[in-house]
Design a protein around this motif. Structure first.
Motif, PDB file in Angstrom:
ATOM      1  N   THR A 198       6.593   2.729   0.335  1.00 41.70           N
ATOM      2  CA  THR A 198       5.393   1.963   0.674  1.00 41.70           C
ATOM      3  C   THR A 198       5.073   2.140   2.152  1.00 41.70           C
ATOM      4  N   LEU A 199       3.880   1.787   2.509  1.00 39.65           N
ATOM      5  CA  LEU A 199       3.469   1.837   3.909  1.00 39.65           C
ATOM      6  C   LEU A 199       4.345   0.908   4.752  1.00 39.65           C
ATOM      7  N   ALA A 211      -5.292   1.436   7.991  1.00 39.84           N
ATOM      8  CA  ALA A 211      -4.921   0.999   6.648  1.00 39.84           C
ATOM      9  C   ALA A 211      -4.469  -0.457   6.569  1.00 39.84           C
ATOM     10  N   GLU A 218       0.612   7.590   0.592  1.00 38.23           N
ATOM     11  CA  GLU A 218      -0.407   8.604   0.302  1.00 38.23           C
ATOM     12  C   GLU A 218      -1.822   8.111   0.575  1.00 38.23           C
ATOM     13  N   ASP A 219      -2.030   6.789   0.481  1.00 37.91           N
ATOM     14  CA  ASP A 219      -3.355   6.229   0.703  1.00 37.91           C
ATOM     15  C   ASP A 219      -3.715   6.148   2.181  1.00 37.91           C
ATOM     16  N   ALA A 220      -2.712   6.204   3.050  1.00 46.64           N
ATOM     17  CA  ALA A 220      -2.956   6.052   4.489  1.00 46.64           C
ATOM     18  C   ALA A 220      -2.738   7.330   5.289  1.00 46.64           C
ATOM     19  N   THR A 250       6.543  10.102  -0.455  1.00 49.53           N
ATOM     20  CA  THR A 250       5.367   9.530  -1.117  1.00 49.53           C
ATOM     21  C   THR A 250       5.700   8.336  -1.994  1.00 49.53           C
ATOM     22  N   ASP A 266      -3.259   6.258  11.615  1.00 50.15           N
ATOM     23  CA  ASP A 266      -3.458   6.132  10.168  1.00 50.15           C
ATOM     24  C   ASP A 266      -3.116   4.723   9.706  1.00 50.15           C
ATOM     25  N   MET A 302       0.845  -1.181   0.000  1.00 53.02           N
ATOM     26  CA  MET A 302       0.000   0.000   0.000  1.00 53.02           C
ATOM     27  C   MET A 302       0.889   1.242   0.000  1.00 53.02           C
ATOM     28  N   ASN A 303       0.428   2.263  -0.660  1.00 50.63           N
ATOM     29  CA  ASN A 303       1.142   3.524  -0.766  1.00 50.63           C
ATOM     30  C   ASN A 303       0.924   4.393   0.473  1.00 50.63           C
TER      31      ASN A 303
END
Length: 139
Positions: A84-85, A121, A4-6, A81, A117, A1-2
């Motif tokens: 990765t998470l 996620a 930016e998504d979390a 960014t 966050d 997961m990116n």
């Protein structure tokens, strides 16, 4: 997961010469426990609620006359960014920190990534492992 998504987008930062009373009001308004501190358009540290409690309140300093730079935790650990998470989780684990400013390709802060966050996620197992890892040094 990116990342930016979390992450929490549109995070603010405080100027190094801002009185800590104003930074504390930022924390209240935004319901956060840490604010990145910047000087000359660069992040130079992080001011946490713990910093305020120990370095201002317990030291009996005047919060209207004490500047962020005087009591912040110096240095800044961040993620970008393009990571990765999982990269961010490993960094938080390694550095034993709970929050990371997120920088874009131009080294501009575009958000914050915190344990909360991450908990939203990823699965409970991974979030629990991270929480145990970063909290371990407070025993």
């Amino acid at each position: 997961m990116n990342i930016e998504d979390a992450m929490h987008p549109k995070a603010d930062w405080a100027s190094a010469d801002m009185p800590v009373s104003e930074v504390a009001r930022m924390m209240v308004t935004d319901d956060i426990g840490a604010v990145p501190v910047g000087k000359d358009d660069r992040l130079i540290g992080m001011l946490t609620d713990r910093d305020l409690a120990i370095r201002v309140v317990a030291a009996r300093r005047d919060p209207d006359r004490t500047l962020a730079e005087q009591v912040m935790s110096p240095g800044i650990v961040f993620c970008t960014t393009h990571e990765t998470l999982e990269d961010a989780i490993h960094l938080m684990d390694q550095k034993k920190i709970r929050r990371l400013p997120v920088l874009d390709e131009n080294k501009r802060m575009i958000g914050m990534l915190g344990i909360g966050d991450i908990a939203h996620a990823v699965g409970q197992s991974l979030a629990g492992e991270l929480l145990r890892a970063v909290a371990a040094h407070h025993r």
